[in-house]
Design a protein around this motif. Structure first.
Motif, PDB file in Angstrom:
ATOM      1  N   ASP A 182       0.851  -1.204   0.000  1.00 55.98           N
ATOM      2  CA  ASP A 182       0.000   0.000   0.000  1.00 55.98           C
ATOM      3  C   ASP A 182       0.884   1.251   0.000  1.00 55.98           C
ATOM      4  O   ASP A 182       0.640   2.196  -0.754  1.00 55.98           O
ATOM      5  CB  ASP A 182      -0.920  -0.026   1.238  1.00 55.98           C
ATOM      6  N   HIS A 186       0.989   4.137  -2.758  1.00 58.48           N
ATOM      7  CA  HIS A 186       0.826   5.573  -2.444  1.00 58.48           C
ATOM      8  C   HIS A 186       1.943   6.383  -3.091  1.00 58.48           C
ATOM      9  O   HIS A 186       1.704   7.439  -3.687  1.00 58.48           O
ATOM     10  CB  HIS A 186       0.884   5.807  -0.928  1.00 58.48           C
ATOM     11  N   HIS A 249      -6.122   3.411  -6.611  1.00 60.78           N
ATOM     12  CA  HIS A 249      -6.966   3.510  -5.412  1.00 60.78           C
ATOM     13  C   HIS A 249      -8.447   3.656  -5.771  1.00 60.78           C
ATOM     14  O   HIS A 249      -9.309   3.145  -5.049  1.00 60.78           O
ATOM     15  CB  HIS A 249      -6.506   4.665  -4.514  1.00 60.78           C
ATOM     16  N   HIS A 263      -7.062  -3.811   1.708  1.00 60.84           N
ATOM     17  CA  HIS A 263      -6.762  -2.662   0.844  1.00 60.84           C
ATOM     18  C   HIS A 263      -5.390  -2.757   0.148  1.00 60.84           C
ATOM     19  O   HIS A 263      -5.290  -2.607  -1.075  1.00 60.84           O
ATOM     20  CB  HIS A 263      -6.842  -1.398   1.708  1.00 60.84           C
ATOM     21  N   ASN A 267      -4.592  -3.304  -3.970  1.00 60.13           N
ATOM     22  CA  ASN A 267      -3.751  -2.323  -4.669  1.00 60.13           C
ATOM     23  C   ASN A 267      -2.583  -3.016  -5.365  1.00 60.13           C
ATOM     24  O   ASN A 267      -2.265  -2.728  -6.521  1.00 60.13           O
ATOM     25  CB  ASN A 267      -3.181  -1.300  -3.676  1.00 60.13           C
TER      26      ASN A 267
END
Ligand SMILES: [Fe+2]
Length: 364
Positions: A182, A186, A249, A263, A267
């Protein structure tokens, strides 16, 4: 012109947990780490055990409401939310509800998060190295239809953020993999977004480099690499809190809730395909390739696939036929997602549908 939004203070290093929580009078913590956290507290504080009802890591609406009720009973001056994304996100949202009695979560999905100043100071203490929610102005919540809503607003920024690497040393291999991927997502999405913010982009690119060097070793339990992943997590979060995110996302919010997938895992499953899709629209993946010691965006695609294999992340095809059938609906919802505004490649629903179907078939 650019702005750099961050919490009032960010503390990083061993022992920052004990130092920063001296004035806190309430801790919100998940039951799984409660004992460990209480052992490190130097004074007695009230505790709220945050129990989330979803399997995927994000809080449900009712979890946020329950937490708001508990916070209202205690009325803390300084509250520390200690845990992964669900604990911190739920605390952020519960405080917004507490100080805005005339608004509920459903209003916020449409009208945004009200910017009312809260009288309770919030300390975010991340115990997984990936969500970045201690830094960001975002929080995710799942509605009764299993749809995830990513809310953004200044009222969702913590007053202090604590990154004590000693808290992430004991993460499970699975949590290290999902949260680490994650953080990498990002960093990549922030760096390639359409918002150019030099300080945030610099942080994001450095986070890519750190994650590249450390993620596999961190998943395998190396303590120094877990510390470095916590740095990457924090810096990626400064990146995406200011440069925002993109289609990865936007899609993972639509898919993760429906298929009960954590999550960071969803991703990671999407990420190599997203890089292929987006790399026709921006040359920023060349910089990403460079900091990873690679040559081309296609090398980055292959590298992410390799990292996924080494960290136990499955392919998109493992979502099965039910996912394939749902692709047109997911594509329609994604076209209108706010994160598409900052994705480098613009796409209509038909194009997103074609891309998802091809990605699924390629992975089968
Ligand atoms: Fe994320």
């Amino acid at each position: 012109m650019f702005r750099l939004y961050t919490p009032g203070r960010i503390l990083f290093g061993h022992g920052t947990f004990e130092k920063a929580l001296g004035d806190c009078d309430l801790i919100v913590v998940s039951p799984s780490i409660k004992t460990k956290i209480l052992q490190r507290m130097k004074k007695e504080v009230e505790i709220i055990e945050f129990k989330r009802s979803s399997k995927t890591g994000e809080p449900l609406e009712r979890d946020v409401h329950n937490l708001k009720d508990s916070l209202e009973e205690t009325k803390p001056k300084v509250v520390a939310a200690v845990g992964g994304g669900s604990v911190i996100d739920a605390t952020k949202l519960a405080l917004v509800l507490m100080y805005n009695r005339n608004i509920d979560l459903k209003n916020m999905y449409i009208k945004g998060v009200p910017n009312t100043k809260r009288k309770t100071s919030l300390i975010g203490v991340e115990t997984t190295a990936g969500t970045g929610t201690g830094i960001s102005a975002a929080a995710v919540v799942i509605d009764e239809n299993s749809v995830k809503h990513g809310l953004v607003g200044e009222a969702l920024i913590c007053d202090r953020a604590i990154y004590d690497p000693s808290l992430v040393i004991s993460m499970s291999r699975e949590t290290a993999a999902y949260s680490g991927m994650d953080a990498l997502t990002h960093a990549i999405e922030a760096y390639t977004s359409t918002i150019e913010n030099m300080p945030a982009d610099t942080m994001a690119l450095k986070a890519v480099e750190l994650a590249g060097k450390n993620i596999v070793k961190a998943v395998n339990g190396d303590e120094k690499s877990r510390e470095m992943m916590h740095y990457a997590n924090m810096m990626a979060a400064i990146g995406f809190a200011n440069s925002r995110l993109g289609i990865c996302h936007a899609l993972s919010h639509k898919i993760g809730g429906r298929f009960n997938i954590p999550h960071g895992k969803i991703n990671a499953m999407l990420l190599p395909h997203i890089i292929s899709f987006n790399s026709t629209a921006t040359n920023r993946y060349n910089d990403i390739a460079r900091v990873l010691g690679l040559k081309t965006p296609q090398d980055v695609v292959e590298w992410v696939k390799k990292i996924n294999k080494e960290t136990g992340i499955p392919s998109l095809a493992t979502l099965g036929e039910k996912f394939y059938e749902m692709i047109p609906q997911i594509a329609r919802e994604t076209e209108n997602d706010g994160l598409m505004k900052t994705n480098p490649r613009k796409a209509k629903a038909e194009e997103i549908e074609k891309f998802l179907k091809e990605s699924f078939e390629k992975d089968a």
